[in-house]
Design an enzyme around this catalytic site. Structure first.
Site, short mmCIF file in Angstrom:
data_model
loop_
_atom_site.label_atom_id
_atom_site.label_comp_id
_atom_site.label_asym_id
_atom_site.label_seq_id
_atom_site.Cartn_x
_atom_site.Cartn_y
_atom_site.Cartn_z
N HIS A 105 84.67 58.74 -19.66
CA HIS A 105 84.86 60.20 -19.62
C HIS A 105 83.50 60.87 -19.55
CE1 HIS A 105 84.43 63.84 -22.22
NE2 HIS A 105 85.36 64.30 -21.41
N ASN A 107 81.77 65.14 -19.13
CA ASN A 107 82.03 66.57 -19.00
C ASN A 107 80.71 67.31 -19.14
OD1 ASN A 107 82.47 69.23 -20.85
ND2 ASN A 107 84.14 69.02 -19.38
N VAL A 108 80.47 68.27 -18.24
CA VAL A 108 79.34 69.18 -18.39
C VAL A 108 79.85 70.59 -18.09
CG1 VAL A 108 77.36 67.66 -18.06
CG2 VAL A 108 78.57 68.51 -16.06
N GLY A 257 95.53 79.39 -21.48
CA GLY A 257 96.45 79.54 -20.35
C GLY A 257 95.99 78.82 -19.11
#
Length: 297
Positions: A105, A107-108, A257
């Protein structure tokens, strides 16, 4: 002074480069799904399914905004409650077919909030981590060596601090075990100024393929059978538990959302749960437990 456009452009390019790297190893192609968010922004989700190497690989880019920050984003910053916001990021999760290739995994992301009557408040976050099922010391050392090299230009303590943060964050408290063998994790990065923080985030994003693909190449043709496959599916259950119970990015996406399909593309395509299963003592499967305790690599 921040430059949102520069971060946006870098992250879109990073998504392209990551997908190209995975396609070169797998031979398959990502399908792209572009989407818009009614409250503001949108993104492009790319998923490679049923590849020769990757059972499922998801690489998502998003640039989303809203009028009010959700609770997951203000739990540690109550002064931002109710502020309008904008966030841009790239996130990926790779679920390989061969149980000897680790799940991974990365993420940035960049976040900006605009509280009424105050200057914008911004920060970077991200990192990468590795989740093997049949760990190989050579692979784990390589992973951390690349992480250490990415951190080196940013101070003598950067790797140790963000490695320790990763060990703390990717930890299943209800199981009292780490999700994998760690890597880097950071959040709320702003103290060094925009340019330096952006430079570090680029270093982390750019290091991922160098850290991961050599491991994939070494392990993708390792023979395996039903026993290894069943263990892989069982351990994927821990990945599901972490993402749905503890992961703040998942909670932020759902509470704000966000697009559910894109948020949950991190989950494995196949997984199994078994009540109170314990591996046979002395087995290759039992050996994994020794790696689910943070250590210095």
């Amino acid at each position: 002074m921040t430059d949102f456009a520069a971060v946006h452009a870098y992250l879109r390019s990073l998504q392209d480069r990551l997908c190209a790297g995975f396609e070169a190893v797998d031979g398959g192609r990502f399908a792209q799904d572009e989407w818009q968010r009614p409250e503001g922004g949108g993104g492009r989700s790319r998923v490679l399914k049923e590849g020769a190497v990757f059972e499922q690989a998801g690489v998502g880019f998003s640039d989303v905004s809203g009028a009010t920050l959700p609770p997951s984003a203000t739990a540690h910053r109550p002064e931002l409650a109710g502020a309008p916001w904008r966030a841009v990021g790239v996130s990926l999760v790779i679920h390989p077919r061969n149980p000897h290739v680790p799940t991974s995994h990365a993420n940035v992301r960049f976040f900006e909030a605009r509280p009424e009557g105050r200057d914008p408040i911004w920060w970077f976050g991200g990192g990468f981590d590795l989740t093997p099922f049949y760990p190989v010391d050579e692979d784990v050392r390589h992973w951390h060596q690349v992480a250490r090299a990415a951190c080196a230009p940013f101070g003598a303590t950067r790797y140790a601090e963000h490695k320790a943060w990763c060990d703390r964050y990717f930890f299943l408290k209800h199981r009292n075990e780490a999700r994998g063998v760690g890597g880097l994790f950071y959040d709320d990065l702003h103290a060094d100024g925009f340019e330096k923080c952006f430079e570090y985030t680029r270093a982390v994003g750019d290091a991922f393929l160098d850290a991961y693909l050599p491991i994939v190449q070494r392990r993708k043709d390792t023979p395996y059978g039903e026993r290894e496959r069943e263990f892989q599916l069982y351990r994927r259950g821990r990945y599901v538990e972490f993402n749905l119970v503890w992961d703040r990015c998942t909670l932020f996406g759902l509470q704000s959302g966000g697009r559910t399909e894109s948020i949950l593309m991190s989950l494995p395509p196949r997984v199994r749960f078994e009540y109170a299963w314990v591996p046979e003592a002395g087995s290759a499967e039992a050996r994994l437990a020794d790696y689910l305790v943070p250590r210095d690599w």
